[in-house]
Design a protein around this motif. Structure first.
Motif, PDB file in Angstrom:
ATOM      1  N   ARG A  58       0.754  -1.267  -0.089  1.00  0.00           N
ATOM      2  CA  ARG A  58       0.070  -0.069  -0.002  1.00  0.00           C
ATOM      3  C   ARG A  58       0.767   1.233   0.188  1.00  0.00           C
ATOM      4  O   ARG A  58       0.426   2.204  -0.781  1.00  0.00           O
ATOM      5  N   GLY A  59       1.919   1.237   0.677  1.00  0.00           N
ATOM      6  CA  GLY A  59       2.900   2.363   1.084  1.00  0.00           C
ATOM      7  C   GLY A  59       3.665   2.535  -0.182  1.00  0.00           C
ATOM      8  O   GLY A  59       3.801   3.883  -0.923  1.00  0.00           O
ATOM      9  N   ARG A  60       4.639   1.486  -0.821  1.00  0.00           N
ATOM     10  CA  ARG A  60       5.347   1.553  -1.945  1.00  0.00           C
ATOM     11  C   ARG A  60       4.580   1.242  -3.180  1.00  0.00           C
ATOM     12  O   ARG A  60       5.164   1.422  -4.125  1.00  0.00           O
ATOM     13  N   GLY A  61       3.183   0.647  -3.189  1.00  0.00           N
ATOM     14  CA  GLY A  61       2.875   0.316  -4.379  1.00  0.00           C
ATOM     15  C   GLY A  61       3.335  -0.774  -5.200  1.00  0.00           C
ATOM     16  O   GLY A  61       3.009  -1.006  -6.271  1.00  0.00           O
ATOM     17  N   LEU A  62       3.932  -1.680  -4.392  1.00  0.00           N
ATOM     18  CA  LEU A  62       4.391  -3.018  -5.071  1.00  0.00           C
ATOM     19  C   LEU A  62       3.401  -4.104  -5.316  1.00  0.00           C
ATOM     20  O   LEU A  62       2.396  -4.099  -4.640  1.00  0.00           O
ATOM     21  N   SER A  63       3.767  -4.815  -6.309  1.00  0.00           N
ATOM     22  CA  SER A  63       2.727  -5.933  -6.562  1.00  0.00           C
ATOM     23  C   SER A  63       3.046  -7.119  -5.405  1.00  0.00           C
ATOM     24  O   SER A  63       3.962  -7.156  -4.905  1.00  0.00           O
ATOM     25  N   ALA A  64       1.793  -7.864  -5.381  1.00  0.00           N
ATOM     26  CA  ALA A  64       2.221  -8.881  -4.171  1.00  0.00           C
ATOM     27  C   ALA A  64       3.374  -9.736  -4.596  1.00  0.00           C
ATOM     28  O   ALA A  64       3.840 -10.051  -3.617  1.00  0.00           O
ATOM     29  N   ARG A  65       3.677 -10.266  -5.858  1.00  0.00           N
ATOM     30  CA  ARG A  65       4.911 -11.000  -5.963  1.00  0.00           C
ATOM     31  C   ARG A  65       6.204 -10.283  -5.397  1.00  0.00           C
ATOM     32  O   ARG A  65       6.949 -11.006  -4.781  1.00  0.00           O
ATOM     33  N   SER A  66       6.218  -8.939  -5.707  1.00  0.00           N
ATOM     34  CA  SER A  66       7.467  -8.218  -5.304  1.00  0.00           C
ATOM     35  C   SER A  66       7.393  -7.899  -3.844  1.00  0.00           C
ATOM     36  O   SER A  66       8.549  -8.058  -2.893  1.00  0.00           O
ATOM     37  N   ALA A  67       6.354  -7.808  -3.229  1.00  0.00           N
ATOM     38  CA  ALA A  67       6.119  -7.739  -1.712  1.00  0.00           C
ATOM     39  C   ALA A  67       6.625  -9.016  -1.215  1.00  0.00           C
ATOM     40  O   ALA A  67       7.538  -9.042   0.012  1.00  0.00           O
ATOM     41  N   ALA A  68       5.971 -10.055  -1.695  1.00  0.00           N
ATOM     42  CA  ALA A  68       6.291 -11.412  -0.973  1.00  0.00           C
ATOM     43  C   ALA A  68       7.799 -11.697  -1.240  1.00  0.00           C
ATOM     44  O   ALA A  68       8.462 -12.359  -0.378  1.00  0.00           O
ATOM     45  N   ARG A  69       8.452 -11.396  -2.363  1.00  0.00           N
ATOM     46  CA  ARG A  69       9.717 -11.705  -2.523  1.00  0.00           C
ATOM     47  C   ARG A  69      10.661 -11.056  -1.401  1.00  0.00           C
ATOM     48  O   ARG A  69      11.699 -11.367  -1.033  1.00  0.00           O
ATOM     49  N   LYS A  70      10.324  -9.702  -1.114  1.00  0.00           N
ATOM     50  CA  LYS A  70      11.133  -9.064  -0.293  1.00  0.00           C
ATOM     51  C   LYS A  70      10.948  -9.407   1.084  1.00  0.00           C
ATOM     52  O   LYS A  70      11.920  -9.417   1.927  1.00  0.00           O
ATOM     53  N   LEU A  71       9.614  -9.879   1.488  1.00  0.00           N
ATOM     54  CA  LEU A  71       9.407 -10.608   2.895  1.00  0.00           C
ATOM     55  C   LEU A  71      10.301 -11.775   2.697  1.00  0.00           C
ATOM     56  O   LEU A  71      10.948 -12.090   4.169  1.00  0.00           O
ATOM     57  N   ALA A  72      10.393 -12.546   2.011  1.00  0.00           N
ATOM     58  CA  ALA A  72      11.144 -13.792   1.838  1.00  0.00           C
ATOM     59  C   ALA A  72      12.742 -13.721   1.977  1.00  0.00           C
ATOM     60  O   ALA A  72      13.289 -14.344   2.683  1.00  0.00           O
ATOM     61  N   ALA A  73      13.282 -12.496   1.551  1.00  0.00           N
ATOM     62  CA  ALA A  73      14.841 -12.165   1.516  1.00  0.00           C
ATOM     63  C   ALA A  73      15.012 -11.807   3.088  1.00  0.00           C
ATOM     64  O   ALA A  73      16.082 -12.362   3.592  1.00  0.00           O
ATOM     65  N   VAL A  74      14.174 -10.919   3.754  1.00  0.00           N
ATOM     66  CA  VAL A  74      14.329 -10.405   5.062  1.00  0.00           C
ATOM     67  C   VAL A  74      14.319 -11.943   6.117  1.00  0.00           C
ATOM     68  O   VAL A  74      15.041 -11.929   7.037  1.00  0.00           O
ATOM     69  N   SER A  75      13.302 -12.365   5.806  1.00  0.00           N
ATOM     70  CA  SER A  75      13.235 -13.834   6.573  1.00  0.00           C
ATOM     71  C   SER A  75      14.313 -14.650   6.393  1.00  0.00           C
ATOM     72  O   SER A  75      14.860 -15.447   7.298  1.00  0.00           O
ATOM     73  N   SER A  76      15.024 -14.884   5.377  1.00  0.00           N
ATOM     74  CA  SER A  76      16.150 -15.610   5.010  1.00  0.00           C
ATOM     75  C   SER A  76      17.451 -15.309   5.902  1.00  0.00           C
ATOM     76  O   SER A  76      18.213 -15.916   6.415  1.00  0.00           O
ATOM     77  N   TRP A  77      17.312 -13.617   5.985  1.00  0.00           N
ATOM     78  CA  TRP A  77      18.364 -13.080   6.932  1.00  0.00           C
ATOM     79  C   TRP A  77      18.108 -13.579   8.155  1.00  0.00           C
ATOM     80  O   TRP A  77      19.046 -14.078   8.966  1.00  0.00           O
ATOM     81  N   TYR A  78      17.049 -13.396   8.621  1.00  0.00           N
ATOM     82  CA  TYR A  78      16.792 -14.030  10.181  1.00  0.00           C
ATOM     83  C   TYR A  78      17.216 -15.352  10.323  1.00  0.00           C
ATOM     84  O   TYR A  78      17.514 -15.710  11.472  1.00  0.00           O
ATOM     85  N   THR A  79      16.582 -16.122   9.400  1.00  0.00           N
ATOM     86  CA  THR A  79      16.882 -17.376   9.751  1.00  0.00           C
ATOM     87  C   THR A  79      18.646 -17.872   9.637  1.00  0.00           C
ATOM     88  O   THR A  79      18.981 -18.808  10.390  1.00  0.00           O
ATOM     89  N   TYR A  80      19.276 -17.024   8.728  1.00  0.00           N
ATOM     90  CA  TYR A  80      20.742 -17.254   8.945  1.00  0.00           C
ATOM     91  C   TYR A  80      21.209 -16.691  10.294  1.00  0.00           C
ATOM     92  O   TYR A  80      22.176 -17.251  11.016  1.00  0.00           O
ATOM     93  N   LEU A  81      20.585 -15.655  10.687  1.00  0.00           N
ATOM     94  CA  LEU A  81      21.205 -15.365  11.935  1.00  0.00           C
ATOM     95  C   LEU A  81      20.896 -16.289  13.067  1.00  0.00           C
ATOM     96  O   LEU A  81      21.626 -16.472  13.959  1.00  0.00           O
ATOM     97  N   VAL A  82      19.843 -17.023  13.177  1.00  0.00           N
ATOM     98  CA  VAL A  82      19.608 -17.868  14.129  1.00  0.00           C
ATOM     99  C   VAL A  82      20.266 -19.346  13.932  1.00  0.00           C
ATOM    100  O   VAL A  82      21.005 -19.564  14.930  1.00  0.00           O
ATOM    101  N   LYS A  83      20.865 -19.647  12.737  1.00  0.00           N
ATOM    102  CA  LYS A  83      21.887 -20.725  12.379  1.00  0.00           C
ATOM    103  C   LYS A  83      23.278 -20.122  12.774  1.00  0.00           C
ATOM    104  O   LYS A  83      23.965 -21.305  13.403  1.00  0.00           O
TER     105      LYS A  83
END
Length: 331
Positions: free
Chosen positions: A95-120
């Protein structure tokens, strides 16, 4: 624990540029990481270093920078982020950035990947961001649509008839992208020695995502266009496609080149023609000429057939809509 890990495995100078001016995305990421401790900052660089492709590392770096900026603007500690914060970020991206659902989902997945790495890596106890609600995407649809046969021919002809000192390079780039379908980052990173011969056929060796190598047949016409360019380029080592100053081409340059050619070719809505359009064009034209989805999957370097199916929507799907066949029965 994190400090020991970083010092022994990653190295204290991992975040320092090897020489010269570092890319803009790294500078921006570094600016947003000031709120993180030095050990966590090192783990950011370690996470990016794990990515086999420089293109993927840059994309992940930009995605993480945007998330950290979101947190900094709201006085949120990124290491305390929860599922709810991830939900809010996803809504803001759409809503704020006006990104497509696909682009938003990809960005969320990238951030989650970083958190997963921090845990490991021992820098975080749990990835509370992981279960954030990601926007629903339709895996069968893509905003990028391939060109029709006549449009692809017009674009290829515009490239062959380009003007200026770099005309032969332009023709070679477009011929390669339309006839073989590589990603734009794969094109700009092709070394000269990626060209070769196998079983009497001209070939090009492409290093794709995850470092996966695929060897493709180079059609005679595309090979001739590349040979014409090589006669000007010379046989010196380095990237296949070089700028006038002998530097590697950027993906941004190729994007601007493709759009300019689309305008000169008289294509409809040339502003929507991007390098990825040429990759879709290869897939749709190959499919329309009888290539199987599995053959196209192998050619494109997709790990999943579902990804390939996104590419196979014909640009003439409206003209070929089954409704026309049904109407002939009714009227």
């Amino acid at each position: 624990m994190t400090h020991v890990l970083v010092g022994q495995v990653v190295g204290a100078d991992l975040d320092k540029p090897a020489g010269g001016r570092e890319p803009q995305w790294k500078r921006h990421l570094r600016a947003e990481m000031v709120t993180l401790g030095p050990d966590v900052q090192q783990l950011v660089w370690a996470w990016l270093l794990r990515q086999r492709s420089e293109h993927t590392a840059a994309a992940y770096g930009r995605d993480l920078r945007e998330w950290l900026a979101f947190c900094n603007e709201r006085d949120l500690d990124p290491l305390a982020a929860t599922m709810g914060h991830g939900d809010a970020y996803g809504r803001w991206l759409e809503r704020g950035r006006g990104l497509s659902a696909r682009s938003a989902a990809r960005k969320l997945a990238a951030v989650s990947s970083w958190y997963t790495y921090l845990v490991k890596a021992g820098g975080l106890e749990a990835n509370r961001f992981r279960d954030a609600n990601r926007p629903e995407t339709n895996r069968k649809e893509s905003k990028t649509v391939g060109l029709t046969e006549s449009e692809a021919f017009a674009l290829n002809r515009a490239a062959a008839n380009d003007h200026g000192r770099q005309r032969v390079r332009t023709a070679a780039i477009v011929a390669l992208m339309l006839s073989v379908g590589p990603r734009v980052a794969e094109v700009t990173s092709l070394p000269l020695d990626s060209l070769g011969w196998e079983r009497g056929m001209r070939t090009v060796r492409i290093v794709g995502k995850g470092g996966k190598i695929r060897t493709r047949q180079l059609p005679e016409e595309a090979g001739a266009a590349i040979d014409a360019y090589l006669a000007v380029r010379g046989d010196g080592p380095g990237p296949l496609f070089l700028s006038s100053k002998g530097k590697p081409l950027t993906t941004g340059y190729v994007a601007e080149l493709v759009q300019r050619l689309a305008r000169e070719a008289g294509l409809h809505k040339p502003e929507r023609v991007h390098p990825h359009t040429l990759r879709h064009t290869f897939a749709t034209l190959a499919h329309e000429r009888g290539a199987s989805p599995r053959e196209i999957q192998d050619a494109l370097g997709h790990s999943s057939i579902e990804t390939t199916e996104i590419y196979l929507h014909s640009p003439r799907r409206l003209e070929n809509d089954p409704s026309v066949k049904v109407a002939k029965v009714l009227w």
